[in-house]
Motif scaffolding. Structure first.
Motif, short mmCIF file in Angstrom:
data_model
loop_
_atom_site.label_atom_id
_atom_site.label_comp_id
_atom_site.label_asym_id
_atom_site.label_seq_id
_atom_site.Cartn_x
_atom_site.Cartn_y
_atom_site.Cartn_z
N GLU A 152 0.83 -1.22 0.00
CA GLU A 152 0.00 0.00 0.00
C GLU A 152 0.86 1.26 0.00
O GLU A 152 0.51 2.25 -0.66
N GLU A 153 1.97 1.24 0.73
CA GLU A 153 2.85 2.42 0.76
C GLU A 153 3.40 2.70 -0.62
O GLU A 153 3.48 3.86 -1.06
N PHE A 154 3.82 1.64 -1.33
CA PHE A 154 4.32 1.84 -2.69
C PHE A 154 3.22 2.30 -3.63
O PHE A 154 3.43 3.19 -4.48
N GLU A 155 2.03 1.74 -3.49
CA GLU A 155 0.94 2.08 -4.41
C GLU A 155 0.53 3.53 -4.24
O GLU A 155 0.09 4.18 -5.21
N ARG A 156 0.68 4.07 -3.04
CA ARG A 156 0.34 5.48 -2.82
C ARG A 156 1.30 6.43 -3.56
O ARG A 156 0.96 7.58 -3.81
N VAL A 157 2.49 5.95 -3.91
CA VAL A 157 3.46 6.81 -4.59
C VAL A 157 2.98 7.17 -5.99
O VAL A 157 2.95 8.35 -6.37
N ALA A 158 2.61 6.15 -6.79
CA ALA A 158 2.21 6.42 -8.18
C ALA A 158 1.23 5.39 -8.72
O ALA A 158 1.04 5.31 -9.93
N GLY A 159 0.64 4.60 -7.83
CA GLY A 159 -0.36 3.66 -8.28
C GLY A 159 0.16 2.33 -8.77
O GLY A 159 -0.60 1.53 -9.34
N PHE A 160 1.45 2.05 -8.57
CA PHE A 160 1.99 0.78 -9.04
C PHE A 160 1.71 -0.30 -7.99
O PHE A 160 2.12 -0.18 -6.84
N PRO A 161 1.03 -1.40 -8.39
CA PRO A 161 0.60 -2.41 -7.40
C PRO A 161 1.68 -3.46 -7.14
O PRO A 161 2.60 -3.65 -7.94
N GLY A 162 1.58 -4.13 -5.99
CA GLY A 162 2.35 -5.34 -5.72
C GLY A 162 3.85 -5.17 -5.58
O GLY A 162 4.59 -6.14 -5.72
N VAL A 163 4.32 -3.97 -5.26
CA VAL A 163 5.76 -3.74 -5.23
C VAL A 163 6.32 -4.16 -3.87
O VAL A 163 5.93 -3.65 -2.82
N LEU A 164 7.28 -5.09 -3.91
CA LEU A 164 7.99 -5.52 -2.70
C LEU A 164 9.13 -4.57 -2.35
O LEU A 164 9.45 -4.38 -1.18
N GLY A 165 9.76 -4.01 -3.37
CA GLY A 165 10.89 -3.12 -3.16
C GLY A 165 11.40 -2.61 -4.49
O GLY A 165 10.99 -3.09 -5.56
N VAL A 166 12.27 -1.61 -4.46
CA VAL A 166 12.86 -1.06 -5.67
C VAL A 166 14.36 -1.35 -5.66
O VAL A 166 15.03 -1.22 -4.64
N LEU A 167 14.87 -1.77 -6.80
CA LEU A 167 16.21 -2.32 -6.94
C LEU A 167 17.10 -1.39 -7.76
O LEU A 167 16.67 -0.82 -8.77
N ASP A 168 18.36 -1.27 -7.35
CA ASP A 168 19.34 -0.54 -8.15
C ASP A 168 20.73 -1.04 -7.77
O ASP A 168 20.92 -1.66 -6.72
N CYS A 169 21.69 -0.76 -8.64
CA CYS A 169 23.09 -1.06 -8.38
C CYS A 169 23.88 0.23 -8.57
O CYS A 169 23.80 0.86 -9.62
N VAL A 170 24.59 0.65 -7.54
CA VAL A 170 25.30 1.93 -7.56
C VAL A 170 26.80 1.69 -7.39
O VAL A 170 27.23 0.62 -6.96
N GLN A 171 27.58 2.70 -7.73
CA GLN A 171 29.04 2.61 -7.67
C GLN A 171 29.58 3.58 -6.63
O GLN A 171 29.16 4.74 -6.58
N VAL A 172 30.52 3.11 -5.83
CA VAL A 172 31.22 3.96 -4.86
C VAL A 172 32.70 3.93 -5.18
O VAL A 172 33.33 2.86 -5.22
N ALA A 173 33.27 5.11 -5.42
CA ALA A 173 34.66 5.20 -5.86
C ALA A 173 35.63 4.80 -4.76
O ALA A 173 35.46 5.16 -3.59
N ILE A 174 36.66 4.03 -5.14
CA ILE A 174 37.72 3.62 -4.21
C ILE A 174 39.07 3.87 -4.87
O ILE A 174 39.15 4.08 -6.08
N LYS A 175 40.14 3.81 -4.10
CA LYS A 175 41.46 3.92 -4.69
C LYS A 175 41.76 2.64 -5.46
O LYS A 175 41.21 1.57 -5.16
N ALA A 176 42.64 2.74 -6.46
CA ALA A 176 42.99 1.57 -7.26
C ALA A 176 43.64 0.51 -6.38
O ALA A 176 44.55 0.82 -5.61
N PRO A 177 43.19 -0.76 -6.43
CA PRO A 177 43.84 -1.81 -5.66
C PRO A 177 45.31 -1.93 -6.03
O PRO A 177 45.72 -1.57 -7.14
N ASN A 178 46.10 -2.45 -5.11
CA ASN A 178 47.53 -2.60 -5.38
C ASN A 178 47.81 -3.54 -6.54
O ASN A 178 48.75 -3.37 -7.31
#
Length: 341
Positions: free
Chosen positions: A128-154
């Motif tokens: 219900e919380e997800f459906e209140r956002v924009a009417g999309f039904p049955g959403v368990l969660g929203v998925l993404d893959c993000v990048q976090v910069a690190i120093k170059a490994p040795n």
């Protein structure tokens, strides 16, 4: 009798016994504004965090001049929220840079141990919380893959060079409608494709046999019965409405990670990159995600930054005909017909 310098703590050498160091820092002696400005969190939350991690932090500091859990937590929060080991931060709580580093390591390990407690799918779905956002039904969660910069490994390991050309760790996130993280996997090399990360992830195994609801993923991901993606070339008004609702709902995970980066500036690639190995960088990233959930469950605001620039359009996954899931395509058609026609 003379005491060998080798056994003295560097904080004692720098500050002497008379200054406010180690276990002598008193949280009650500073203002609420001081704590928010220097450590990013209010007093009550810091005290709660100290109690939560006290046992683990005491376990790791079994020495005659152990740094107190309070100071360890403040040192780590100072680093997470500023991204700096600068002397001024150590001076604020009366410890050296070397001790700051040890505190961050201790608190990071303690928070990572708490990850299964605070980041979990084992809670009631918030359809219900997800459906209140924009009417999309049955959403368990929203998925993404993000990048976090690190120093170059040795090593000459190119697996950490992502598609934008810098070294990073990849973090796959799933969150609910409030921005609470349901799954966080931070240990992936940045050079892996998002689809490969998903296929190898715990989320993939967890949802393979799911019978109710689905995640939302953008066009980089394959359409599956448990993973709804946008229609590649919408034609009907219903398909356009479906895509609009999908984008508005999926943006929650993007806003959530931007809020995490804003609060924990050690993760903000525009300010530099994590000066650690991929393994330690992944642990720091996970520790910040655990803190995000703890703070949200404690009543603090999830999103501290609203997006001002347009969303980066993801590259659409080019699926081969044999890789398409006909049952998932039929399910998506049913969703479009029932909810967006």
């Amino acid at each position: 009798m003379a005491i060998p310098i080798a056994i003295l703590d560097c904080d004692l050498l720098l500050h002497g016994r008379g200054s406010k160091i180690l276990d002598r820092f008193d949280l009650d002696s500073v203002s609420d504004n001081f704590l928010l400005t220097n450590f990013g969190f209010p007093r009550d939350f810091i005290l709660y965090l100290v109690d939560l991690l006290r046992e683990a932090l005491c376990r790791r500091t079994q020495r005659s001049r152990a740094i107190s859990p309070e100071v360890q937590v403040l040192a780590a929060l100072g680093f997470y929220t500023s991204g700096s080991f600068q002397t001024s931060m150590g001076d604020t709580i009366g410890i050296s840079q070397a001790s700051m580093s040890r505190c961050v390591s201790n608190v990071t390990r303690a928070l990572v141990e708490k990850a299964p407690q605070f980041i979990t799918f084992n809670r009631e779905p918030s359809f219900e919380e997800f459906e209140r956002v924009a009417g999309f039904p049955g959403v368990l969660g929203v998925l993404d893959c993000v990048q976090v910069a690190i120093k170059a490994p040795n090593s000459e390991d190119s697996t950490y060079v992502n598609k934008k050309g810098f070294h990073s760790v990849a973090c796959q996130l799933v969150c609910d409608a409030r921005g609470l993280l349901l799954s966080t996997e931070t240990h992936w090399p940045g050079g892996l494709e998002d689809t490969i990360v998903l296929e190898r992830s715990a989320v993939h195994k967890h949802l393979q046999d799911n019978k109710e609801g689905w995640l939302l993923g953008d066009g980089r991901y394959p359409l599956r019965k448990w993973l709804m993606t946008p229609v590649e070339r919408p034609e009907s008004p219903a398909e356009f409405q479906y895509n609009l609702a999908h984008v508005a709902t999926h943006e929650i995970v993007d806003r959530t990670f931007r809020a995490i980066q804003t609060r924990f500036r050690c993760l903000d690639g525009t300010k530099g990159y994590l000066q650690y190995s991929p393994e330690k960088s992944s642990s720091i990233l996970l520790a910040c995600c655990v803190l995000h959930n703890i703070s949200l469950q404690s009543g603090l605001d999830a999103w501290t930054l609203e997006r001002t620039e347009p969303l980066e359009q993801p590259k659409i996954l080019d699926q081969k005909p044999e890789d398409r899931d006909s049952e998932a395509e039929e399910l998506r058609k049913q969703i479009i017909h029932k909810h967006f026609s």
